[in-house]
Design an enzyme around this catalytic site. Structure first.
Site, mmCIF file in Angstrom:
data_model
loop_
_atom_site.group_PDB
_atom_site.id
_atom_site.type_symbol
_atom_site.label_atom_id
_atom_site.label_comp_id
_atom_site.label_asym_id
_atom_site.label_seq_id
_atom_site.Cartn_x
_atom_site.Cartn_y
_atom_site.Cartn_z
ATOM 1 N N PRO A 107 -51.479 -17.368 -21.644
ATOM 2 C CA PRO A 107 -51.193 -16.327 -20.651
ATOM 3 C C PRO A 107 -49.738 -16.230 -20.232
ATOM 4 C CG PRO A 107 -52.401 -18.149 -19.659
ATOM 5 C CD PRO A 107 -52.438 -18.362 -21.152
ATOM 6 N N ASN A 108 -49.314 -14.992 -20.078
ATOM 7 C CA ASN A 108 -47.981 -14.606 -19.576
ATOM 8 C C ASN A 108 -46.850 -14.832 -20.578
ATOM 9 O OD1 ASN A 108 -48.950 -13.831 -16.926
ATOM 10 N ND2 ASN A 108 -49.312 -16.021 -16.607
ATOM 11 N N ARG A 157 -39.734 -12.632 -18.371
ATOM 12 C CA ARG A 157 -40.377 -13.457 -17.351
ATOM 13 C C ARG A 157 -39.470 -14.620 -16.956
ATOM 14 N NH1 ARG A 157 -45.066 -17.882 -18.806
ATOM 15 N NH2 ARG A 157 -45.455 -18.492 -16.666
ATOM 16 N N TYR A 160 -37.421 -19.651 -18.659
ATOM 17 C CA TYR A 160 -37.916 -19.469 -20.027
ATOM 18 C C TYR A 160 -36.908 -18.841 -20.985
ATOM 19 C CZ TYR A 160 -42.328 -20.566 -17.744
ATOM 20 O OH TYR A 160 -43.315 -21.198 -17.030
ATOM 21 N N ASN A 207 -48.993 -23.357 -27.088
ATOM 22 C CA ASN A 207 -48.524 -23.299 -25.702
ATOM 23 C C ASN A 207 -49.610 -22.580 -24.912
ATOM 24 O OD1 ASN A 207 -47.304 -22.985 -23.255
ATOM 25 N ND2 ASN A 207 -45.343 -22.255 -24.071
ATOM 26 N N ALA A 220 -50.418 -21.625 -18.355
ATOM 27 C CA ALA A 220 -51.041 -22.222 -17.170
ATOM 28 C C ALA A 220 -52.435 -22.786 -17.450
ATOM 29 C CB ALA A 220 -51.098 -21.186 -16.050
ATOM 30 N N GLU A 232 -49.388 -29.722 -28.578
ATOM 31 C CA GLU A 232 -49.176 -29.019 -27.303
ATOM 32 C C GLU A 232 -47.682 -28.720 -27.143
ATOM 33 O OE1 GLU A 232 -50.776 -31.186 -23.970
ATOM 34 O OE2 GLU A 232 -49.577 -30.058 -22.519
ATOM 35 N N HIS A 260 -44.548 -26.862 -24.694
ATOM 36 C CA HIS A 260 -44.056 -26.209 -23.478
ATOM 37 C C HIS A 260 -42.582 -25.888 -23.651
ATOM 38 C CE1 HIS A 260 -47.786 -26.933 -21.518
ATOM 39 N NE2 HIS A 260 -47.728 -28.191 -21.911
ATOM 40 N N ARG A 289 -40.925 -29.757 -12.728
ATOM 41 C CA ARG A 289 -41.394 -28.596 -11.954
ATOM 42 C C ARG A 289 -42.490 -29.026 -10.966
ATOM 43 N NH1 ARG A 289 -42.499 -23.829 -15.995
ATOM 44 N NH2 ARG A 289 -42.447 -22.691 -14.023
#
Ligand code: DQA
Length: 140
Positions: A10-11, A18, A23, A72, A75, A96, A98, A105
């Site tokens: 998502p996103n 964004r 990012y 990725n 969330a 995985e 990121h 964060r």
């Protein structure tokens, strides 16, 4: 020829627009084109969805034939038992990914529900995290 899926949750369709301070300014389309140039010997595919079930369907679809998945989960990383189970259910290794260093964060980003189902984690290197994940898959 190795088949590797770059899978975004998502996103991540909004990369380039964004929160560029976190990012970066590159769209995923630009980053994917760079990846393809970097790995001409690999058949790379890209898929993105904002919908958890569609990500699960994609994992099921490619997860018994592809050589690796750089995932990725956005969330959903921090919330999804269903994605954990889907990764566990398939035989293709999943790395995985990121873009940001989630440990620098908010604390709710420090927990991943999918790491235990993945072969490893790469994060914090900006869009280069995807290249490093493909390198890791090729080195398996
Ligand atoms: C992310 C980190 C997640 O916490 C966040 O929800 C994302 C992107 C990253 O690539 O840094 O959407 O997975």
């Amino acid at each position: 020829m190795k088949h590797i899926l770059i899978l975004n949750g998502p996103n991540l369709n909004l990369l380039g627009k964004r929160e560029p301070g976190i990012y970066g300014n590159d769209s995923m389309e630009q980053a994917f084109a760079i990846l393809q140039k970097h790995f001409p010997e690999v058949q790379l595919e890209y898929y993105q969805s904002n919908v958890e079930g569609e990500l699960i369907n994609k994992l099921h679809e490619v997860g018994f034939t592809y050589d690796g998945i750089a995932f990725n989960a956005g969330a959903y990383t921090h919330t999804s038992v269903a994605l954990h189970d889907a990764i566990k259910a398939i035989s293709t290794p999943v790395v995985e990914v990121h873009i940001s260093n989630v440990y620098q964060r908010e604390t709710y980003r420090h927990t991943s529900l999918i790491t235990g189902a993945c072969v490893g984690v790469i994060g914090g290197f900006g869009m280069d995290s995807y290249r490093l994940a493909v390198e890791a898959i090729l080195a398996l």
